[in-house]
Design an enzyme around this catalytic site. Structure first.
Site, PDB file in Angstrom:
ATOM      1  CE  LYS A 145      -4.136   2.039   2.481  1.00 15.76           C
ATOM      2  NZ  LYS A 145      -4.808   1.602   3.644  1.00 15.76           N
TER       3      LYS A 145
ATOM      4  CD  GLU B 143     -19.223  -3.073   8.695  1.00 13.15           C
ATOM      5  OE1 GLU B 143     -18.420  -2.300   8.320  1.00 13.15           O
ATOM      6  OE2 GLU B 143     -19.436  -4.188   8.160  1.00 13.15           O
TER       7      GLU B 143
ATOM      8  NE  ARG C 290     -21.436  -4.069   4.537  1.00 14.96           N
ATOM      9  CZ  ARG C 290     -20.423  -4.226   4.137  1.00 14.96           C
ATOM     10  NH1 ARG C 290     -19.414  -4.802   4.913  1.00 14.96           N
ATOM     11  NH2 ARG C 290     -20.079  -4.494   2.725  1.00 14.96           N
TER      12      ARG C 290
END
Length: 634
Positions: free
Chosen positions: A291, A377, A405
């Site tokens: 990254k 979640e 969610r």
């Protein structure tokens, strides 16, 4: 280059006006193009903010995908489309990057209106493999020869939907489906949990790299070339992997596995993709990437590797060009620590975003009391229920849009058991540049129907501190705080009077108009009242502080006025305005109500003030409409 300069394109990048131009480049030009892409990305995103870290890490990976496959005939799906900037550039949109994430400009995620190469706009994590499963099955049923390529990060693999999809994909051997696992060991923050450990095991098993290097030199001495040499090397790599990590989690599913490969070695990635394409069934390619590849500020940012600066930054240092302002998240973070110091029962849960939600400070101070569950979640909420059952008070800190969610878990696992779980929703309301998939406009409408749920909407720093403390004091059911992104107001909006838990912010003489202001739009309502006063309309402004359930005192107060208006930054359908109207009907109070809220629609990306203006949520628009209503009713 400064953050105000137009981003420059290198000569190869400048020659790419469409995907066909890229595919026609000579192989020898690709390494230079990769360098030009990184330089362009840094310069372009420095102007606007955006997801710079993830995109610097997928340059070679995206190049290889578009050389081996034929988009849009072959369908490319990006999980959490923030890693799609390189895809956008290669498909002819480099010239639009000066308007990235700005109103009317290029979106920060795939967008079907921008290009036929963009397929999936939903930018919530862990969904791509389910899309890909359906796409590939539809292709198989129709007899199509097209391939589906799904790019999914290792962080997204912490989400349950990925494994539900893999479970189904593994049952089919006729799907032309290539799954590219972009493994950089991170989502926002480092990837956590058992999945992370298994991936790290594949990357970092002692002896894996030395053994692989030895095999590589051996294979180079074998008199075979091309695909045969690659196949021999891959077979050897597979043997080493199985010996050092014998329970490879991907191959155990029964899906063909290739890797780990160097995601920054274009030739290796392209060869793996070509092998997968010719295989004819589902294949997982495990690509190791870095990254923020090639940019020092990303390497030096240990927390997030410059995942997504929210505004313009210096392309050399990575530092923001504008002075930092105090943010809502920072105030919550301070309060969380303050209460944790006096309440040993207080714990926090985050879903892969300790920094963006503000729980990272508590994590550093009390690492045993903060649980990062990954992009999960639903699990976060039910785990919080278990914590509460055993005497703790969990604080679940999550973006408003991602909380959608976990509705079922909130209703049945927390509310039904009347458990003291506090949900803190960051980025509530219109969030702006990230666009509709990230707008936090549904939370009030969705969660006000949960039995026993109490929802607070602080208007400033003082009320955020107060209402968070009030939420933590509730021990017989769930509570929720919602606040927007960005800078918190510099000063507190002090009430002129407090009545039965309601804050009166403006209280003129008369009973003409009552404006009920929710949360961060309280200042907007006060400004609208001032404009109305100039027109001879006396408007009282009240902040109910707790917007769910509707306070009885507010219903009583509203019955004393000839006209009532509500102002909120959530969706109108089922929002606070609807709730107050219902409460007034239930009380037998006949008073007309005008509700200012977000229309039930998909709204474009742009700066929050611009979008609020489009929605009529400005002092001017509110005052104009209410002035006309008041005049009509006189």
């Amino acid at each position: 280059m400064t953050a105000t300069d137009e981003p420059e394109m290198g000569p190869i990048l400048a020659s790419i006006g469409r995907l066909a131009d890229f595919k026609s480049l000579d192989e020898a030009e690709l390494p230079l193009l990769a360098s030009e892409l990184r330089e362009f990305l840094i310069g372009a995103v420095a102007r606007t903010g955006g997801h710079i870290g993830p995109n610097l890490g997928v340059v070679e990976l995206t190049m290889a995908i578009h050389r081996v496959f034929d988009s849009p005939h072959d369908q490319v799906v990006f999980d959490t489309g923030h890693q799609s900037y390189v895809h956008k550039i290669l498909t002819g949109r480099a010239g639009r990057f000066s308007g990235l994430r700005r109103r009317g400009g290029l979106t920060g995620y795939p967008n079907r209106a921008e290009s036929p190469h963009d397929l999936v706009e939903n930018s919530h994590a862990s969904t791509a493999l389910s899309y890909a499963d359906g796409l590939a099955k539809a292709n198989a049923l129709s007899g199509s020869d097209r391939h589906v390529v799904a790019v999914v990060g290792d962080g997204a693999l912490t989400g349950g939907m990925c494994w539900e999809a893999l479970n189904n994909i593994a049952a089919r051997d006729d799907l032309r489906l290539v799954i590219v696992v972009n493994d950089n060991g991170r989502s926002y923050a480092p990837t956590v949990g058992g999945i992370a450990k298994r991936l790290a095991g594949l990357r970092l098993s002692p002896g894996y790299e030395p053994a692989l290097e030895k095999i590589k030199h051996t294979v180079e001495g074998i008199p075979v070339v091309g695909h045969a040499a690659y196949s021999a090397l891959h077979a050897a790599k597979t043997g080493v992997k199985d010996a050092l990590a014998p329970q490879g989690m991907f191959s155990d599913l029964g899906i063909k596995y290739v890797g780990p490969i160097d995601g920054h070695d274009y030739d290796e990635v392209a060869e793996a993709l070509d092998q997968a394409k010719r295989f004819g069934g589902p294949v997982i390619i495990h690509a190791l990437t870095e990254k923020g590849r090639g940019w020092a500020p990303a390497r030096e940012d240990e927390a997030e590797q410059m995942h997504s600066p929210s505004s313009a930054f210096d392309p050399i240092t990575g530092q923001p060009v504008a002075a930092k302002k105090r943010r809502w998240t920072a105030v919550f973070s301070e309060e969380l620590i303050t209460h944790a110091e006096t309440r040993p029962d207080l714990v926090a849960i985050t879903a892969a975003m300790p920094g963006p939600t503000g729980v990272d400070k508590l994590m550093k101070r009390h690492p045993d009391r903060v649980f990062d569950v990954g992009i999960a979640e639903q699990h976060a909420v039910t785990s919080a229920a278990g914590l509460a059952m055993n005497g703790l008070h969990p604080v679940v800190a999550v973006y408003s849009t991602f909380m959608n969610r976990a509705f079922d878990q909130t209703v049945l696992d927390v509310s039904m058991h009347r458990l003291p779980v506090t949900f803190v929703l960051d980025r509530a309301g219109i969030t702006g540049p990230d666009g509709p998939s990230h707008f936090g406009i549904w939370d009030t409408s969705i969660f006000r129907v949960v039995p026993g749920m109490r929802i607070a909407a602080p208007r400033d720093e003082a009320t955020l501190r107060e209402e968070f403390a009030e939420a933590l004091a509730i021990d017989d059911g769930p509570t929720m705080l919602r606040f927007p992104t960005g800078a918190i107001p510099a000063g507190n909006l002090e009430p002129v009077d407090t009545r039965e838990g309601l804050d009166l912010l403006v209280e003129p003489e008369g009973d003409e108009l009552l404006i009920v202001a929710c949360g961060a739009l309280a200042a907007t309502a006060v400004q609208a009242a001032a404009r109305l006063a100039d027109e001879g309309v006396a408007a009282t402004v009240v902040d109910p502080r707790w917007i769910c359930p509707v306070p009885d005192a507010l219903v009583k107060l509203a019955g004393q006025y000839r006209l009532v208006a509500t102002v909120e930054d959530g969706v109108r359908a089922g929002g606070f305005g609807d709730a107050l109207a219902q409460a007034l009907r239930d009380a037998g109070t006949e008073v007309p109500l005008v509700d200012f809220a977000v229309a039930r629609d998909w709204h474009p990306h742009g700066a929050r003030p611009e979008l609020l203006a489009d929605l009529g949520l400005t002092p001017e628009a509110i005052a104009e409409r209410l002035g006309a209503e008041a005049e009509r009713r006189r």
